[in-house]
Scaffold this motif. Structure first.
Motif, short mmCIF file in Angstrom:
data_model
loop_
_atom_site.label_atom_id
_atom_site.label_comp_id
_atom_site.label_asym_id
_atom_site.label_seq_id
_atom_site.Cartn_x
_atom_site.Cartn_y
_atom_site.Cartn_z
N ARG A 197 33.34 -13.66 77.29
CA ARG A 197 32.31 -12.94 76.53
C ARG A 197 30.94 -13.61 76.67
N HIS A 198 30.92 -14.93 76.65
CA HIS A 198 29.66 -15.66 76.75
C HIS A 198 28.96 -15.33 78.07
N TYR A 199 29.72 -15.32 79.16
CA TYR A 199 29.11 -15.07 80.47
C TYR A 199 28.71 -13.61 80.62
N GLU B 152 27.62 -11.64 78.18
CA GLU B 152 26.37 -11.46 77.45
C GLU B 152 25.21 -12.10 78.20
N ARG B 153 25.47 -13.27 78.80
CA ARG B 153 24.41 -13.93 79.56
C ARG B 153 23.99 -13.06 80.74
#
Length: 904
Positions: A565-567, A569-570
């Motif tokens: 999820r972090h990547y 969104e990034r």
């Protein structure tokens, strides 16, 4: 309706109306009515021409030409993209503009112009507009609710995916009374008793047909009895009208008919060029007689037919050789002046292989591709190939056509063009065709075939183009992983190392995935974290959106969406900030899926709906299908019947149309989940059984896609425990171990559901795996199933603990059917929890805007990011304020931050 539409636009509220009807029904006349009422509005007009359907952005140029002086006011990327699309000086860069940038530029240009004066857009015969124009225009029209812009379009009856969803009115024929009034107005005398009704019935009330009959009928027939005064009329009044225009054209001098033929073939063309070409083709140098006969209008240097039907009849009543001669003459006149248009006329003039026409089309296709119109480029390259003699040039043109069709999202066309490479092709061209075919297979879920095709293509170019080979091998690796072909994926990973790319980020990531899939998650985690460290510590790598997207999908493939999820969104943030609009729909889709799997359903829906709109606007139908499945999965869990069925049905239709059997399966699963949550067990079981049969028929081996765990749970819920037990080994065979926590956790839950004794360990193990993966909805379902088993085992106190946990998760997710089921179970234990207060729901767009505002962006910045005007952002933000009961951005930020913390 037109009056209200224009009045609303003058008051600041945008609107669109599509008028559909057969030829002669009055569509163009209604546009003229709207134009006559456009006082104080800036009028922009365009018309579709059959001869221009292959000319990229011809219609858009006609529509936007009065506004091109305002291009400098747009964001730089949008202005450059629009200049390139419209063929304006200084608009062509080194790479083709992205379709989304062109569409966004169209929207920005219209809304910017509307900031000083309301606009009226009139677009006639959209069925003849080029596809590139229609996609850009439709994107803009769907985003005009709060802008002073009215648009009226006309189209013939029939399905039109591009205009789907826009307000439409189907025009019907006149009734008998109005038909009689029209006849009287035209003929100067009222028809006899019964004659008007008879004419109305025989023409279907088509005004143009009635007009032509009234002009041509002798007085004795017009006043005669109510018999068939016109003899036998065809059922299609359009055919009758065409015949009558043909009769009128037949009375003209042959030279004038040729001139009208040239004008009809020319489409949108300068009058001097038409007359020059007509003389070359043996026509006359004047259209005055045709104007006197009310067939054409000569205005401001252009030739306009009084009705599209006149143009069609003028063209199609000529012989094939006459039409070819007309196109040849136009090509000669336009050569060196408008080479793209000249090339299309040369193609129409060709009766067989024609190297001159093929070469001209080749250049025209390159121009279309360079202007961001891949579908028009594909059509031009295909026609160029048809006009080429067998050989290298023909193959090269077919390859370019296939690649352009794939780029434009026309999978059927791409697959047909790439099918069956001829023996003896040079390796590079064979690899190109195999790559297209493999990528179509990849998009359609035929992973085994995609893996083989892409690997073969990579091996063919390995020596001459190692960089391309590495790219193809990575795609082959992804397909092998998706198909659970672990050994084959290992072979591809070894080939990647031979290409010198083993040290690259994607290759390292692939090796990490492979270690995980081969049963060594610790080594896989170590290697994947090494890859992630490259992104964190190498600034040039870390700001590449595609690498962040690859990282997100890699984590998802091993059952770790919370890590991905972090990547994801990034990647979205990078795409927006860098203006890489071509990949924005895909980046949003990835982020939406990661959020959906980890229980962040509000942002999942917001980003998913934004991505779906962009995918539709840019013709990415495969991606649209994928998004519809993600969106409908959330709607199914939340019990939103109408929305879920609409989106699941649309996904199923696209899956059939595009040949995507896996997405038919996934769509069926969402409808089954909807029934299951609503307690319709028989319907749910029936759907899950159909989905299981479909999964077997198409050879689905991936445990994530299997409907078996849901069917096992549904059988158990319905008291069919023997059937549930019988299915368990079949699903366990798809789950080789616990390396992937999501399917492993579902396997453990199924074991707990069917176990006669000692079910606690299975449920607790499943809960641990799902907590690790942050799989909120699945975790809630496991707590629910565990609580149900505990209650049946008369362990009421333990059951309450699990059921309370399930209710807390389902309430947070707004999964009301599942929360209701858990509350019913809890009541059966002797305890009651009050129903949670239903949150006031923001629409996905309102939520997306609100989320961006809480990041500190201004309304203008939000508008640029979401391709909305500032007025539209203000409109949706004010509605969000009212729904949430806040009056400031600070309060909005505080409320959304609190909701996010609770969801986390």
């Amino acid at each position: 309706m037109l009056d209200r539409l224009l009045q609303q636009a003058r008051g600041g509220q945008g609107g669109v109306l599509v008028l559909r009807g057969e030829p002669g029904i009055g569509k163009t006349t209604l546009l003229e009515y709207a134009a006559s009422d456009a006082d104080a509005m800036l009028l922009l007009r365009a018309s579709g021409f059959e001869s221009e359907t292959g000319m990229a952005f011809a219609g858009l140029y006609s529509l936007l030409r009065p506004l091109t002086g305002q291009l400098d006011t747009l964001p730089r990327q949008q202005a450059e993209a629009l200049r390139a699309a419209l063929g304006l000086d200084g608009g062509r860069g080194e790479t083709a503009p992205e379709r989304l940038a062109i569409a966004a530029g169209t929207h920005s240009l219209l809304t910017t112009a509307a900031g000083t004066q309301p606009l009226l857009l009139l677009v006639d015969d959209t069925h003849w507009l080029d596809q590139a124009t229609m996609h850009a225009l439709a994107f803009a029209l769907r985003r005009l609710a709060a802008d002073p812009i009215a648009c009226v379009l006309t189209a013939q009856p029939g399905d039109d995916v591009v205009l789907a969803g826009l307000r439409t009115h189907n025009l019907a024929g006149l009734d008998a009374m109005d038909a009689a009034l029209l006849i009287e107005d035209v003929a100067g005398t009222s028809p006899g008793r019964g004659v008007g009704a008879r004419l109305c019935a025989e023409t279907g009330g088509n005004p143009l047909a009635l007009h032509e009959l009234a002009v041509g009928l002798p007085a004795e027939q017009l006043h005669g009895p109510g018999k068939s005064a016109t003899g036998h009329l065809p059922l299609d009044p359009g055919a009758e009208v065409r015949q009558r225009y043909g009769d009128r054209l037949g009375t003209l001098e042959p030279a004038l008919r040729i001139t009208l033929l040239v004008a009809a073939a020319a489409g949108r063309c300068d009058a001097q060029a038409v007359l020059a070409a007509a003389v070359r083709a043996g026509g006359s140098a004047s259209l005055a007689d045709a104007e006197d006969e009310r067939l054409v209008r000569l205005t401001s240097g252009s030739v306009e037919f009084v009705h599209p039907l006149v143009r069609l009849v003028a063209y199609h009543s000529a012989t094939p050789s006459q039409r070819r001669a007309a196109h040849r003459a136009l090509a000669d006149v336009l050569a060196g002046v408008d080479d793209e248009r000249a090339a299309l006329h040369l193609a129409h003039a060709a009766a067989g292989p024609d190297q001159l026409a093929a070469a001209a089309l080749d250049r025209a296709a390159a121009l279309a591709a360079g202007r961001g119109a891949p579908l028009e480029a594909a059509a031009a390259w295909e026609r160029a190939a048809e006009l080429s003699e067998p050989g290298d040039a023909r193959t090269e043109r077919l390859l370019r056509a296939a690649e352009a069709a794939l780029h434009g999202g026309d999978l059927d066309h791409a697959e047909r063009l790439a099918a069956g490479p001829a023996p003896g092709l040079p390796p590079a061209r064979k690899a190109g065709l195999l790559a297209v075919h493999g990528r179509v297979d990849l998009l359609r879920g035929r992973m085994d075939a995609a893996h083989r095709m892409l690997r073969e293509a990579a091996e063919l170019v390995a020596e001459d183009d190692p960089e391309l080979a590495a790219e193809l091998l990575l795609e082959s690796f992804d397909a092998a992983v998706e198909a659970a072909l672990v050994d084959e994926a290992g072979t591809v990973a070894e080939l990647l190392g031979q290409q010198g790319s083993a040290g690259g980020f994607r290759a390292r990531l692939a090796v990490g995935q492979l270690a995980w899939l081969r049963g060594d998650p610790a080594e896989g985690m170590r290697l994947m974290k090494q890859s992630m460290a490259l992104l964190a510590n190498d600034p040039p790598l870390g700001v590449k959106a595609d690498l962040n997207m690859a990282a997100a999908r890699a984590w998802a493939s091993v059952g770790e969406p919370a890590q991905g999820r972090h990547y994801a969104e990034r990647a979205v943030d990078l795409v927006r900030s860098q203006g890489a609009l071509g990949v924005l729909p895909r980046a949003l889709a990835d982020a939406s899926w990661m959020h959906s799997q980890t229980g962040n359903w509000a942002p999942a829906l917001a980003q998913g709906c934004e991505a779906l709109e962009l995918a539709r606007a840019t013709g990415q139908r495969y991606l649209a299908c994928d998004l519809l499945v993600t969106i409908s999965s959330i709607e199914a869990a939340q019990g939103r019947e109408t929305d879920c069925r609409a989106h699941a049905d649309e996904a199923a239709g696209l899956a059939v149309e595009l040949g995507l059997p896996l997405y038919r399966l996934l769509g069926q699963r969402q409808l089954a989940l909807l029934d299951f949550g609503a307690g319709r067990l028989d319907e749910a079981i029936g759907r899950y059984e159909q989905a299981s049969k479909l999964a077997a028929d198409i050879g689905v081996q991936h445990p994530y896609h299997s409907p078996l765990p849901d069917l096992i749970e549904a059988y158990a819920q319905a008291g069919k425990h023997d059937r549930a037990r019988d299915l368990l080994p079949e699903f366990l065979a798809l789950v080789p171990g616990e390396d992937n926590p999501l399917p492993a956790s579902r396997a453990e839950r199924c074991r707990g559901i069917v176990a006669d004794t000692d079910f606690d360990s299975h449920f607790q193990h499943a809960i641990g795996l799902q907590e690790h993966a942050d799989a909120a909805f699945q975790l809630g379902r496991t707590h629910l199933c565990y609580g149900e088993r505990l209650r049946r085992a008369r362990r009421r106190r333990d059951a309450r603990t699990q059921l309370r946990a399930a209710i807390e998760i389902f309430d947070r997710l707004d999964a009301r059917p599942w929360a209701n089921r858990a509350r019913a179970e809890l009541r059966a234990t002797g305890e009651t929890i009050a129903t949670g207060e239903a949150p006031r729901q923001l629409t996905p767009q309102e939520l997306q805007i609100a989320m961006m505002v809480t990041e500190g962006r201004t309304n203008a910045e939000v508008g640029r990011a979401l391709f909305l005007s500032t007025r539209t952002v203000e409109f949706h933000l004010s509605r969000a304020f009212r729904k949430l009961g806040v009056s400031s951005r600070t309060e909005l930020t505080r409320q959304l931050a609190g909701a996010a913390a609770k969801a986390g």
